[in-house]
Motif scaffolding. Sequence first.
Motif, PDB file in Angstrom:
ATOM      1  N   SER A  39     -12.283 -47.584 -11.287  1.00 29.72           N
ATOM      2  CA  SER A  39     -11.411 -46.411 -11.290  1.00 29.72           C
ATOM      3  C   SER A  39      -9.967 -46.840 -11.106  1.00 29.72           C
ATOM      4  O   SER A  39      -9.674 -47.781 -10.356  1.00 29.72           O
ATOM      5  CB  SER A  39     -11.790 -45.436 -10.167  1.00 29.72           C
ATOM      6  N   ASP A  70     -20.675 -45.309  -4.865  1.00 29.60           N
ATOM      7  CA  ASP A  70     -20.134 -44.110  -5.520  1.00 29.60           C
ATOM      8  C   ASP A  70     -21.016 -42.892  -5.225  1.00 29.60           C
ATOM      9  O   ASP A  70     -20.511 -41.789  -4.983  1.00 29.60           O
ATOM     10  CB  ASP A  70     -20.024 -44.346  -7.027  1.00 29.60           C
ATOM     11  N   ASP A  85     -22.317 -48.351 -12.087  1.00 32.37           N
ATOM     12  CA  ASP A  85     -21.135 -48.888 -11.407  1.00 32.37           C
ATOM     13  C   ASP A  85     -19.885 -48.430 -12.158  1.00 32.37           C
ATOM     14  O   ASP A  85     -19.969 -47.994 -13.308  1.00 32.37           O
ATOM     15  CB  ASP A  85     -21.182 -50.416 -11.394  1.00 32.37           C
ATOM     16  N   LYS A  86     -18.712 -48.554 -11.502  1.00 28.73           N
ATOM     17  CA  LYS A  86     -17.511 -48.094 -12.206  1.00 28.73           C
ATOM     18  C   LYS A  86     -16.243 -48.781 -11.709  1.00 28.73           C
ATOM     19  O   LYS A  86     -16.191 -49.309 -10.600  1.00 28.73           O
ATOM     20  CB  LYS A  86     -17.359 -46.577 -12.080  1.00 28.73           C
ATOM     21  N   VAL A 106     -20.072 -49.324 -21.760  1.00 29.17           N
ATOM     22  CA  VAL A 106     -19.026 -48.851 -20.855  1.00 29.17           C
ATOM     23  C   VAL A 106     -18.403 -47.590 -21.438  1.00 29.17           C
ATOM     24  O   VAL A 106     -17.935 -47.576 -22.573  1.00 29.17           O
ATOM     25  CB  VAL A 106     -17.943 -49.921 -20.637  1.00 29.17           C
ATOM     26  N   SER A 141     -11.516 -43.499 -15.305  1.00 29.50           N
ATOM     27  CA  SER A 141     -12.635 -44.355 -14.891  1.00 29.50           C
ATOM     28  C   SER A 141     -13.298 -45.000 -16.091  1.00 29.50           C
ATOM     29  O   SER A 141     -13.284 -44.460 -17.200  1.00 29.50           O
ATOM     30  CB  SER A 141     -13.682 -43.536 -14.122  1.00 29.50           C
ATOM     31  N   PHE A 142     -13.893 -46.153 -15.819  1.00 31.81           N
ATOM     32  CA  PHE A 142     -14.738 -46.848 -16.791  1.00 31.81           C
ATOM     33  C   PHE A 142     -16.128 -46.938 -16.166  1.00 31.81           C
ATOM     34  O   PHE A 142     -16.325 -47.633 -15.163  1.00 31.81           O
ATOM     35  CB  PHE A 142     -14.177 -48.230 -17.100  1.00 31.81           C
ATOM     36  N   MET A 143     -17.071 -46.183 -16.730  1.00 34.88           N
ATOM     37  CA  MET A 143     -18.427 -46.087 -16.195  1.00 34.88           C
ATOM     38  C   MET A 143     -19.348 -47.054 -16.916  1.00 34.88           C
ATOM     39  O   MET A 143     -19.470 -47.017 -18.142  1.00 34.88           O
ATOM     40  CB  MET A 143     -18.951 -44.661 -16.346  1.00 34.88           C
ATOM     41  N   LYS A 179     -22.754 -48.382  -7.966  1.00 37.05           N
ATOM     42  CA  LYS A 179     -23.317 -47.040  -8.097  1.00 37.05           C
ATOM     43  C   LYS A 179     -23.735 -46.506  -6.731  1.00 37.05           C
ATOM     44  O   LYS A 179     -23.523 -45.324  -6.422  1.00 37.05           O
ATOM     45  CB  LYS A 179     -24.523 -47.053  -9.040  1.00 37.05           C
TER      46      LYS A 179
END
Length: 209
Positions: free
Chosen positions: A170, A200, A167-168, A136, A160-162, A197
């Motif tokens: 925000s 997004d 996927d993420k 992450v 954000s955490f990607m 994903k």
Amino acid sequence: MTHIGRDEKVFDMRIFLSILIIIFSLQSWTKADDISEFEISGISIKDKIEKFLKKNEIKRYKRKIFKTDEYITLQFEASLLNSDEYDLIEINFKNPILIVESISGIKFFKNVNNCFKQQDEIISSLNEMFLNNKKVNFIDKKVYVHGADTSGKSTYTRASFMFSKGDKISIDCNHYSQKFINLHKVDHQLYVAIDTKEFDDFLGSGRAY
């Protein structure tokens, strides 16, 4: 009250994302990489919408957000789900498949400083959760012009955490100019969003707006 989106321009071992606190399950999340392990007001990615909304409610809460019908947006008061962490819940799903691909909790604020304070609390909790998780990637807060305000004087601040799969999560704070607030009868907003994903990618593809 008018609701303006994130950026109109552009326990069953799940982690519950709340405005005030993030509750950890007993499982260690240092290696977690499945976005469906998180939930907002009891809803997670991959859930069937009919699990929590009736067919007539799905029809009632549809909103026209995107220029195509590729994705459908549902927006309703969080109290419908007996939730008091947020004011509104927003769900997006690919038409006509009734499977959640995006879930957001929205909270309104008269004072934007309270929005930023709660945004920082959520960011801090998630950073602690993912401290040793190499899957992450944290993207720190950045300010953008909010596309809903043509004057360019309203902004949204996003962190954000990607996840490695794309996927993420925000966390946004929408900060509107006073003129925009007066015109549209809208408050500042905190957005906590979980997106696949695929969704997004749709938002950034040019097909959405």
